[in-house]
Structures are given as C-alpha cells and as structure tokens.
Design a protein around this motif. Structure first.
Motif, PDB file in Angstrom:
ATOM      1  N   ARG A 101      14.963   1.209   4.880  1.00  0.00           N
ATOM      2  CA  ARG A 101      14.965   2.539   5.148  1.00  0.00           C
ATOM      3  C   ARG A 101      14.714   3.225   3.683  1.00  0.00           C
ATOM      4  NH1 ARG A 101      19.480   6.316   8.010  1.00  0.00           N
ATOM      5  NH2 ARG A 101      20.553   5.688   6.163  1.00  0.00           N
ATOM      6  N   GLN A 102      15.354   3.004   2.537  1.00  0.00           N
ATOM      7  CA  GLN A 102      15.235   3.668   1.171  1.00  0.00           C
ATOM      8  C   GLN A 102      13.767   3.515   1.038  1.00  0.00           C
ATOM      9  OE1 GLN A 102      17.494   5.639   0.013  1.00  0.00           O
ATOM     10  NE2 GLN A 102      19.030   5.380   1.373  1.00  0.00           N
ATOM     11  N   ARG A 103      13.273   2.321   0.913  1.00  0.00           N
ATOM     12  CA  ARG A 103      12.007   2.103   0.683  1.00  0.00           C
ATOM     13  C   ARG A 103      10.915   3.116   1.382  1.00  0.00           C
ATOM     14  NH1 ARG A 103      13.255  -3.160   0.389  1.00  0.00           N
ATOM     15  NH2 ARG A 103      12.257  -3.763   2.478  1.00  0.00           N
ATOM     16  N   GLU A 104      11.053   3.192   2.325  1.00  0.00           N
ATOM     17  CA  GLU A 104      10.374   4.072   3.539  1.00  0.00           C
ATOM     18  C   GLU A 104      10.441   5.542   3.156  1.00  0.00           C
ATOM     19  OE1 GLU A 104      11.407   3.024   7.375  1.00  0.00           O
ATOM     20  OE2 GLU A 104      10.445   0.836   7.332  1.00  0.00           O
ATOM     21  N   ILE A 105      11.528   5.610   3.097  1.00  0.00           N
ATOM     22  CA  ILE A 105      11.761   7.293   2.501  1.00  0.00           C
ATOM     23  C   ILE A 105      10.933   7.582   1.058  1.00  0.00           C
ATOM     24  CG2 ILE A 105      13.343   8.879   1.789  1.00  0.00           C
ATOM     25  CD1 ILE A 105      15.240   7.712   3.840  1.00  0.00           C
ATOM     26  N   ALA A 113       8.439   6.067  -0.066  1.00  0.00           N
ATOM     27  CA  ALA A 113       7.229   5.933   0.134  1.00  0.00           C
ATOM     28  C   ALA A 113       6.633   7.179   0.921  1.00  0.00           C
ATOM     29  CB  ALA A 113       6.745   4.738   0.942  1.00  0.00           C
ATOM     30  N   ALA A 114       7.318   7.693   1.478  1.00  0.00           N
ATOM     31  CA  ALA A 114       7.164   9.102   2.461  1.00  0.00           C
ATOM     32  C   ALA A 114       7.078  10.252   1.445  1.00  0.00           C
ATOM     33  CB  ALA A 114       7.717   9.351   3.745  1.00  0.00           C
ATOM     34  N   ALA A 115       8.107  10.125   0.535  1.00  0.00           N
ATOM     35  CA  ALA A 115       8.127  11.425  -0.209  1.00  0.00           C
ATOM     36  C   ALA A 115       7.051  11.273  -1.364  1.00  0.00           C
ATOM     37  CB  ALA A 115       9.443  11.195  -1.217  1.00  0.00           C
ATOM     38  N   VAL A 116       6.904  10.233  -2.042  1.00  0.00           N
ATOM     39  CA  VAL A 116       5.693   9.949  -2.985  1.00  0.00           C
ATOM     40  C   VAL A 116       4.450  10.290  -2.455  1.00  0.00           C
ATOM     41  CG1 VAL A 116       4.575   8.437  -4.719  1.00  0.00           C
ATOM     42  CG2 VAL A 116       7.106   8.381  -4.580  1.00  0.00           C
ATOM     43  N   SER A 117       3.922   9.641  -1.187  1.00  0.00           N
ATOM     44  CA  SER A 117       2.695  10.081  -0.578  1.00  0.00           C
ATOM     45  C   SER A 117       2.683  11.599  -0.481  1.00  0.00           C
ATOM     46  CB  SER A 117       2.656   9.091   0.553  1.00  0.00           C
ATOM     47  OG  SER A 117       3.816   9.511   1.583  1.00  0.00           O
ATOM     48  N   GLY A 118       3.788  12.199   0.289  1.00  0.00           N
ATOM     49  CA  GLY A 118       3.788  13.703   0.460  1.00  0.00           C
ATOM     50  C   GLY A 118       3.527  14.248  -0.709  1.00  0.00           C
ATOM     51  N   ALA A 127       6.135   6.012   9.610  1.00  0.00           N
ATOM     52  CA  ALA A 127       4.996   6.523  10.191  1.00  0.00           C
ATOM     53  C   ALA A 127       4.235   7.876   9.475  1.00  0.00           C
ATOM     54  CB  ALA A 127       5.249   7.548  11.525  1.00  0.00           C
ATOM     55  N   CYS A 128       5.234   8.568   8.608  1.00  0.00           N
ATOM     56  CA  CYS A 128       4.968   9.661   7.693  1.00  0.00           C
ATOM     57  C   CYS A 128       4.127   9.247   6.521  1.00  0.00           C
ATOM     58  CB  CYS A 128       6.237  10.733   7.087  1.00  0.00           C
ATOM     59  SG  CYS A 128       7.005  11.319   8.542  1.00  0.00           S
ATOM     60  N   ALA A 129       4.637   7.953   5.850  1.00  0.00           N
ATOM     61  CA  ALA A 129       3.890   7.500   4.737  1.00  0.00           C
ATOM     62  C   ALA A 129       2.661   7.028   5.232  1.00  0.00           C
ATOM     63  CB  ALA A 129       5.160   6.343   4.295  1.00  0.00           C
ATOM     64  N   THR A 130       2.700   6.334   6.350  1.00  0.00           N
ATOM     65  CA  THR A 130       1.159   5.603   6.626  1.00  0.00           C
ATOM     66  C   THR A 130       0.060   7.065   6.942  1.00  0.00           C
ATOM     67  OG1 THR A 130       2.178   3.767   7.771  1.00  0.00           O
ATOM     68  CG2 THR A 130      -0.050   4.340   8.425  1.00  0.00           C
ATOM     69  N   PHE A 131       0.688   8.005   7.583  1.00  0.00           N
ATOM     70  CA  PHE A 131      -0.270   9.125   7.741  1.00  0.00           C
ATOM     71  C   PHE A 131      -0.573   9.729   6.279  1.00  0.00           C
ATOM     72  CE2 PHE A 131       1.631   9.609  12.232  1.00  0.00           C
ATOM     73  CZ  PHE A 131       0.194   9.465  12.611  1.00  0.00           C
ATOM     74  N   ARG A 132       0.237   9.892   5.635  1.00  0.00           N
ATOM     75  CA  ARG A 132      -0.133  10.637   4.263  1.00  0.00           C
ATOM     76  C   ARG A 132      -0.638   9.758   3.282  1.00  0.00           C
ATOM     77  NH1 ARG A 132       6.269  12.728   3.642  1.00  0.00           N
ATOM     78  NH2 ARG A 132       6.125  14.312   5.199  1.00  0.00           N
ATOM     79  N   LEU A 133      -0.673   8.369   3.281  1.00  0.00           N
ATOM     80  CA  LEU A 133      -1.431   7.638   2.516  1.00  0.00           C
ATOM     81  C   LEU A 133      -2.803   7.651   2.991  1.00  0.00           C
ATOM     82  CD1 LEU A 133       1.172   4.933   1.625  1.00  0.00           C
ATOM     83  CD2 LEU A 133       0.233   6.716   0.288  1.00  0.00           C
TER      84      LEU A 133
END
Length: 215
Positions: free
Chosen positions: A46-50, A52-57, A130-136
């Motif tokens: 979960r920390q890795r996913e958060i 990835a979502a933050a950096v991609s955002g 899902a957030c990370a995938t959309f943003r990337l």
C-alpha cells in the motif's frame, strides 16, 4: 548396593530421543512475530501504491501547468523527463498485472474518520493503484502527444502496444479511452501484421477517439 532411582516423566533427568519433538524448553518466545508477516507485506504494498499515486500526480500537475503557461516550458520539462528515462519508468510500471486496479481496496483507511464513509452514504474512492495508473497514462500521453520521435523511440520500440492492449481489457471507460488515445499515436508506425491482428482495437480508436481533419 542401592539401585539408582528411576527418572520420572517430564523431570529434569528425562531423556529425549534424537530428532524427537522439541519440548517447551526449546521453543523461544521470538517465534510468534512470524504471524505478522502478511500484514506487513500488505502495508508495504500500500505504501508503494500511495507513493506511485503521489509522484504521478505531481508530474501530471507540473506537465499540465507548463502546457497552459507556455509551450517552451512544456517542451523543456518533457525533454527533461524523457532524458531521465521517465517514459521507460512509466512503461515498466504499467507492464504489470493491473487487472485488480479498478476493484475495491482491501486495505483499511489510514484515518479512522474514513472507516465509516461507505456506511454514511459516500462513494468509495478509487484505489491508490487506480489513481497511479490513470495519472501515469496521462503523463505518458503528454510526453509523446506531439513528438513522433518519442512515439517511435519509446512506445513502439519498447512494445508499448502490447502493454496498452492488456490495459484495454480492464472494464473502465476512462482508462480505455486513455489507452486508445495512446494507441492512436502509434498506429501509423506499427507493422501491418499487428494491425491485421488487432482490427477490433483499431476500430475502437476510430469510433471513440476524436480525429483531426487530416487523419
């Protein structure tokens, strides 16, 4: 002479056969924490996913802000990201099993105030994956949108169509539209064999993605 007293079961002088089961004396108290390993793995994921979502955002916001400010800013920032192999990092992230990205998150909320959100009638937010995938996907599209050289050098050369085709199977309209927009930039550079084997995807591109007058 007097005979030696017989050893009682469980006493200090009790003999233990080699290879027999260990008694309570051999089992230390340090063996119990092994049960917490699965929870630690879930938290680490979960920390890795958060992250990835933050950096991609952040990257997506910077690219959109540069695009609205001046074309030179967008060109400079996009070239910097490409030089740092940002496009390859995005493709590497997308080249994994993301079929469960659209599903509900099984990890509990970080804040206790969010635990009863669904009970209060609020819509469940998308997962961090899902957030990370959309943003990337958005970052990759902006990086390659108006640069055919990047499309050929990174998307086509590193087999991005196969990655995007797998993402297109995910039943989400927004994700499928982003995938089709990226595939549209590559169709002209793909071999005829790929086009013949993916006529369904090409038909979806021309029916769902807006076309320029010259296209």
């Amino acid at each position: 002479g007097e005979s030696a007293p017989a050893a009682t079961p469980g006493g200090a002088g009790a003999a233990r056969a080699p290879g027999g089961p260990a008694t309570a004396e051999t089992g230390g108290p340090g063996e119990a924490p092994e049960q917490g390993a699965p929870g630690e793995g879930m938290e680490s994921r979960r920390q890795r996913e958060i992250m990835a979502a933050a950096v991609s955002g952040v990257l997506l916001i910077l690219l959109k802000q540069a695009r609205s400010a001046a074309p030179e800013q967008l060109s400079s920032l996009a070239q910097l990201l490409v030089d740092l192999r940002g496009a390859l990092v995005v493709l590497k992230f997308l080249n994994q099993d993301l079929s469960g990205a659209m599903g509900p998150s099984t990890a509990p909320p970080v804040l206790s105030s969010l635990k009863d959100a669904s009970a209060a009638g609020f819509e469940t937010p998308p997962s961090w994956l899902a957030c990370a995938t959309f943003r990337l996907l958005g970052v990759l599209y902006i990086l390659c949108k108006d640069t055919p050289e990047r499309v050929r050098k990174y998307l086509v050369h590193y087999k991005a169509p196969f990655i995007l085709k797998r993402l297109h199977r995910i039943e989400n309209d927004q994700m499928q539209r982003l995938v089709l927009k990226l595939l549209k930039k590559q169709v002209r550079y793909l071999p005829r064999k790929w086009k013949q084997a993916n006529m369904k995807a090409i038909s979806a591109i021309y029916s769902l993605v807006p076309m320029a007058p010259l296209e």
